[in-house]
Design a protein around this motif. Structure first.
Motif, PDB file in Angstrom:
ATOM      1  N   SER A   1       0.827  -1.212   0.000  1.00  0.00           N
ATOM      2  CA  SER A   1       0.000   0.000   0.000  1.00  0.00           C
ATOM      3  C   SER A   1       0.858   1.258   0.000  1.00  0.00           C
ATOM      4  N   VAL A   2       2.046   1.171   0.594  1.00  0.00           N
ATOM      5  CA  VAL A   2       2.973   2.313   0.598  1.00  0.00           C
ATOM      6  C   VAL A   2       3.564   2.515  -0.785  1.00  0.00           C
ATOM      7  N   SER A   3       4.067   1.452  -1.383  1.00  0.00           N
ATOM      8  CA  SER A   3       4.650   1.536  -2.722  1.00  0.00           C
ATOM      9  C   SER A   3       3.601   1.947  -3.749  1.00  0.00           C
ATOM     10  N   ALA A   4       2.373   1.417  -3.620  1.00  0.00           N
ATOM     11  CA  ALA A   4       1.305   1.721  -4.580  1.00  0.00           C
ATOM     12  C   ALA A   4       0.910   3.192  -4.540  1.00  0.00           C
ATOM     13  N   ASN A   5       1.137   3.847  -3.413  1.00  0.00           N
ATOM     14  CA  ASN A   5       0.831   5.273  -3.295  1.00  0.00           C
ATOM     15  C   ASN A   5       1.940   6.156  -3.845  1.00  0.00           C
ATOM     16  N   GLY A   6       2.953   5.532  -4.459  1.00  0.00           N
ATOM     17  CA  GLY A   6       3.968   6.304  -5.157  1.00  0.00           C
ATOM     18  C   GLY A   6       5.193   6.666  -4.356  1.00  0.00           C
ATOM     19  N   HIS A   7       5.365   6.047  -3.187  1.00  0.00           N
ATOM     20  CA  HIS A   7       6.508   6.381  -2.330  1.00  0.00           C
ATOM     21  C   HIS A   7       7.670   5.439  -2.648  1.00  0.00           C
ATOM     22  N   SER A   8       8.764   6.001  -3.133  1.00  0.00           N
ATOM     23  CA  SER A   8       9.936   5.192  -3.484  1.00  0.00           C
ATOM     24  C   SER A   8      10.606   4.659  -2.227  1.00  0.00           C
ATOM     25  N   PHE A   9      11.428   3.645  -2.414  1.00  0.00           N
ATOM     26  CA  PHE A   9      12.131   3.061  -1.274  1.00  0.00           C
ATOM     27  C   PHE A   9      13.089   4.073  -0.651  1.00  0.00           C
ATOM     28  N   GLU A  10      13.782   4.846  -1.470  1.00  0.00           N
ATOM     29  CA  GLU A  10      14.719   5.849  -0.953  1.00  0.00           C
ATOM     30  C   GLU A  10      13.980   6.949  -0.205  1.00  0.00           C
ATOM     31  N   GLU A  11      12.809   7.331  -0.679  1.00  0.00           N
ATOM     32  CA  GLU A  11      11.997   8.312   0.039  1.00  0.00           C
ATOM     33  C   GLU A  11      11.600   7.770   1.400  1.00  0.00           C
ATOM     34  N   CYS A  12      11.152   6.521   1.437  1.00  0.00           N
ATOM     35  CA  CYS A  12      10.757   5.897   2.703  1.00  0.00           C
ATOM     36  C   CYS A  12      11.936   5.843   3.672  1.00  0.00           C
ATOM     37  N   LYS A  13      13.106   5.513   3.149  1.00  0.00           N
ATOM     38  CA  LYS A  13      14.299   5.443   3.986  1.00  0.00           C
ATOM     39  C   LYS A  13      14.566   6.787   4.661  1.00  0.00           C
ATOM     40  N   GLN A  14      14.466   7.865   3.904  1.00  0.00           N
ATOM     41  CA  GLN A  14      14.726   9.184   4.467  1.00  0.00           C
ATOM     42  C   GLN A  14      13.651   9.588   5.467  1.00  0.00           C
ATOM     43  N   ILE A  15      12.398   9.297   5.155  1.00  0.00           N
ATOM     44  CA  ILE A  15      11.303   9.619   6.075  1.00  0.00           C
ATOM     45  C   ILE A  15      11.497   8.908   7.412  1.00  0.00           C
ATOM     46  N   LEU A  16      11.913   7.658   7.351  1.00  0.00           N
ATOM     47  CA  LEU A  16      12.133   6.916   8.593  1.00  0.00           C
ATOM     48  C   LEU A  16      13.330   7.457   9.361  1.00  0.00           C
ATOM     49  N   LYS A  17      14.392   7.810   8.679  1.00  0.00           N
ATOM     50  CA  LYS A  17      15.550   8.414   9.344  1.00  0.00           C
ATOM     51  C   LYS A  17      15.158   9.706  10.046  1.00  0.00           C
ATOM     52  N   ASP A  18      14.198  10.433   9.473  1.00  0.00           N
ATOM     53  CA  ASP A  18      13.767  11.708  10.051  1.00  0.00           C
ATOM     54  C   ASP A  18      12.807  11.541  11.217  1.00  0.00           C
ATOM     55  N   ASN A  19      12.138  10.395  11.314  1.00  0.00           N
ATOM     56  CA  ASN A  19      11.028  10.281  12.266  1.00  0.00           C
ATOM     57  C   ASN A  19      11.145   9.164  13.298  1.00  0.00           C
ATOM     58  N   ILE A  20      11.929   8.129  13.047  1.00  0.00           N
ATOM     59  CA  ILE A  20      11.993   7.007  13.981  1.00  0.00           C
ATOM     60  C   ILE A  20      13.038   7.289  15.061  1.00  0.00           C
ATOM     61  N   LYS A  21      12.652   7.058  16.309  1.00  0.00           N
ATOM     62  CA  LYS A  21      13.503   7.359  17.458  1.00  0.00           C
ATOM     63  C   LYS A  21      13.923   6.084  18.185  1.00  0.00           C
ATOM     64  N   LEU A  22      15.040   6.181  18.880  1.00  0.00           N
ATOM     65  CA  LEU A  22      15.596   5.050  19.620  1.00  0.00           C
ATOM     66  C   LEU A  22      14.940   4.934  20.988  1.00  0.00           C
TER      67      LEU A  22
END
Length: 260
Positions: A75-96
């Motif tokens: 569902s994420v890929s089908a909405n047009g979000h590339s893997f590299e975009e997802c990688k950056q979004i997660l780096k910006d938002n996921i916390k330890l």
């Protein structure tokens, strides 16, 4: 691996022989404060309500984790979000998890391997953990799924165990230790439905309790009678692990207490 173990599409790292203790841990929502795949699905894919229904269907046996998880990510890929975009979004938002850094330092000092066993995708995990803890990330092994990037820019998960209903049967990262002549004591940390296959194979199972009520692994362990210790974050888990490593308490002491 046993003869009936699901065939793996990806290599396993060597088993740590001659260790007294080994830590294996889920990544998403356990070492991190938010599951990165849930984050993508809720914000970039088909949304939280459908995701939560999928988890409920897994617990009830209506869906396999493999199929529900694939649908989430598609569902994420089908909405047009590339893997590299997802990688950056997660780096910006996921916390330890606030206690993980000190927990990891203790394990390194005690020569205890820390291994991530995840149903996520290795490139995302490696990117996020390197962003969160820097050079120390290289000392953490990752056993997970991978990703297939397609010619049109879409992407899909590459399962480690495509024949398994789990997609990645996490028990297969634990069971080789059981075949050693002198196996280590195995700690496993998890939080969700992807950890169900590993839950009964750990010597000491720690289950992370969530404030949002998404306590799927705890519910599963309670229903199945699997002994476990609830923990809030790794700052509360560390004293429990330290007491077992140093011999001041046993696993049964913590199972009786029920909470770290």
């Amino acid at each position: 691996m046993s003869d009936d173990a699901p065939k793996s599409t990806l290599p396993y790292p060597p088993v740590h022989k001659d260790k007294k203790f080994v830590v294996l841990s889920d990544w998403d929502g356990t070492i991190t404060t938010y599951d990165s795949n849930d984050y993508m699905t809720d914000n970039l894919g088909y949304g939280k309500d459908k995701r939560r229904q999928g988890n409920k269907d897994i617990l009830s046996g209506k869906l396999t984790f493999r199929d529900a998880f694939r649908e989430m990510l598609e569902s994420v890929s089908a909405n047009g979000h590339s893997f590299e975009e997802c990688k950056q979004i997660l780096k910006d938002n996921i916390k330890l998890d606030p206690g993980f850094r000190d927990f990891f330092k203790y394990c390194k000092a005690q020569d205890i391997p820390v291994i991530i066993v995840s149903s996520g995708m290795e490139p995302l995990i490696r990117a996020v953990i390197s962003n969160l803890i820097g050079d120390d990330a290289k000392d953490i092994e990752i056993i997970s799924n991978h990703v297939d990037i397609h010619a049109d820019g879409t992407w899909s998960i590459k399962y480690r165990h495509p024949s398994s209903g789990y997609g990645h049967d996490k028990s297969q990262a634990i069971l080789p230790y059981r075949q050693l002549d002198d196996p280590p004591l195995l700690f496993f940390f998890g939080d969700g439905v992807s950890d169900m296959s590993a839950a009964k194979h750990a010597d000491v199972l720690f289950v992370k309790e969530k404030e949002n009520g998404e306590n799927d692994l705890a519910a599963y362990c309670t229903n199945e009678g699997i002994k476990h210790v609830l923990f809030d974050d790794f700052s509360t888990a560390l004293p429990a692990v330290r007491s077992i490593v140093e011999g001041t308490k046993t696993a049964e002491d913590w199972f009786s207490a029920g909470r770290a």
